[in-house]
Design an enzyme around this catalytic site. Structure first.
Site, PDB file in Angstrom:
ATOM      1  N   GLY A 129     -48.739  70.465  38.944  1.00 60.58           N
ATOM      2  CA  GLY A 129     -48.525  70.371  37.511  1.00 60.58           C
ATOM      3  C   GLY A 129     -49.296  69.207  36.913  1.00 60.58           C
ATOM      4  O   GLY A 129     -49.927  69.340  35.853  1.00 60.58           O
ATOM      5  N   HIS A 130     -49.278  68.056  37.590  1.00 56.38           N
ATOM      6  CA  HIS A 130     -50.052  66.905  37.116  1.00 56.38           C
ATOM      7  C   HIS A 130     -51.548  67.198  37.173  1.00 56.38           C
ATOM      8  O   HIS A 130     -52.301  66.841  36.257  1.00 56.38           O
ATOM      9  CB  HIS A 130     -49.757  65.669  37.978  1.00 56.38           C
ATOM     10  CG  HIS A 130     -48.356  65.189  37.919  1.00 56.38           C
ATOM     11  ND1 HIS A 130     -47.463  65.377  38.955  1.00 56.38           N
ATOM     12  CD2 HIS A 130     -47.663  64.526  36.956  1.00 56.38           C
ATOM     13  CE1 HIS A 130     -46.292  64.835  38.639  1.00 56.38           C
ATOM     14  NE2 HIS A 130     -46.387  64.317  37.430  1.00 56.38           N
ATOM     15  N   GLN A 143     -36.983  53.772  31.214  1.00 62.18           N
ATOM     16  CA  GLN A 143     -36.541  55.127  30.885  1.00 62.18           C
ATOM     17  C   GLN A 143     -35.516  55.673  31.874  1.00 62.18           C
ATOM     18  O   GLN A 143     -35.106  56.827  31.775  1.00 62.18           O
ATOM     19  CB  GLN A 143     -37.726  56.082  30.770  1.00 62.18           C
ATOM     20  CG  GLN A 143     -38.462  56.396  32.059  1.00 62.18           C
ATOM     21  CD  GLN A 143     -39.737  57.184  31.798  1.00 62.18           C
ATOM     22  OE1 GLN A 143     -40.699  56.675  31.224  1.00 62.18           O
ATOM     23  NE2 GLN A 143     -39.759  58.445  32.223  1.00 62.18           N
TER      24      GLN A 143
END
Length: 286
Positions: free
Chosen positions: A36-37, A61
């Site tokens: 995906g990256h 985060q």
């Protein structure tokens, strides 16, 4: 591929890449890279002369009970993958480089962060907006590429760039890349590696149940009932909890009680075996 971890070195490297007016694409990541990256990198290479990737596991985060310490860190392996894809520069700062002593500024985007992952993970999107704003200011890319799998995050980042009048990149130059999926449909995620073999098999119910719910909604079924059926399917398949399953306006993230001509998305987050999975899919023709 050049790798830098200090801000002065990054600025010098960026000046070299921009020589002769070359265009720059940024692909921000937290590492633990997968296909995906790499899809983001390939899209970025098609758009710009140079691709800069960042790897930074951003502590701001993560919540108090989340997986910051356990989050996979594999810089050597990730670096080799990026170099093989033709990335020009890897920006890999440590926490002190990104948040120096005395750091006290936070970027917060309201409204878009009140529901969904924002409600489940208080403060998460403040950390995302802050670190992405810093990355944009550090690299000053012409375009930036993010996966649509984190659709709320993508929407928040575009709003942040718009509201702060960022020009590099402008909000319109923040590119969403379609979700890359495993052969059984599960969205690729660094957290998939946390799943046991049995939980991984059951996790494939998530995209299947979502597609079934979308088909019902597009055929005119009541949205509330279609979403309730989706939740029942996930719980019956072995998911422990469904954080949310909502039909939303893809531009504003406002919840929709019925399908309209506006672009819509089905957003889902669910937990299985201690792992929280998120996914989203387009709904309708809007």
């Amino acid at each position: 591929m050049q790798t830098v971890s200090e801000l002065d070195a990054l600025r010098a490297a960026m000046a070299g890449l921009r020589r002769d007016g070359a265009s720059i694409a940024l692909v921000p990541t937290m590492g633990a890279l997968h296909q995906g990256h790499l899809a983001l990198v390939r899209e970025a290479k098609q758009a710009c002369d140079h691709v800069v990737a960042s790897i930074f596991v951003n502590p701001t985060q993560f919540g108090a009970n989340e997986d910051l310490d356990a989050y996979p860190r594999q810089l050597a392996e990730d670096s080799a993958m990026l170099e093989a894809e033709g990335v020009s520069l890897l920006w890999a700062p440590d926490v002190k480089a990104m948040y120096p002593e005395g750091f006290g500024t936070e970027v917060a985007v309201s409204k878009l962060t009140e529901n969904f992952c924002g409600a489940s993970r208080p403060g998460h999107f403040d950390g995302v907006a802050t670190v992405v704003c810093k990355l944009f200011n550090q690299v000053m890319p012409d375009q930036a590429f993010f996966g649509e799998k984190d659709f709320q995050q993508l929407t928040v980042i575009r709003a942040m760039a718009r509201d702060l009048d960022l020009s590099r990149p402008h909000a319109s130059a923040i590119v969403g890349v379609p979700t890359v999926r495993e052969p059984d449909g599960l969205a690729m995620s660094s957290r998939n590696r946390y799943l046991s073999p049995s939980d991984r098999e059951r996790a494939a119910t998530l995209p299947r149940a979502m597609r079934e719910a979308i088909a019902r909604i597009e055929e005119g079924a009541d949205v509330t009932r279609a979403l309730a059926a989706l939740e029942d399917d996930l719980l019956s398949a072995g998911f422990d909890e469904v954080d949310y399953a909502e039909l939303v306006d893809a531009r504003t993230l406002e919840q929709l009680a019925a399908l309209t001509s506006a672009p819509a998305r089905l957003l889902v987050a669910a937990r299985i075996g201690g792992t929280r999975l998120i996914d989203n899919m387009k709904v309708g023709a809007g």
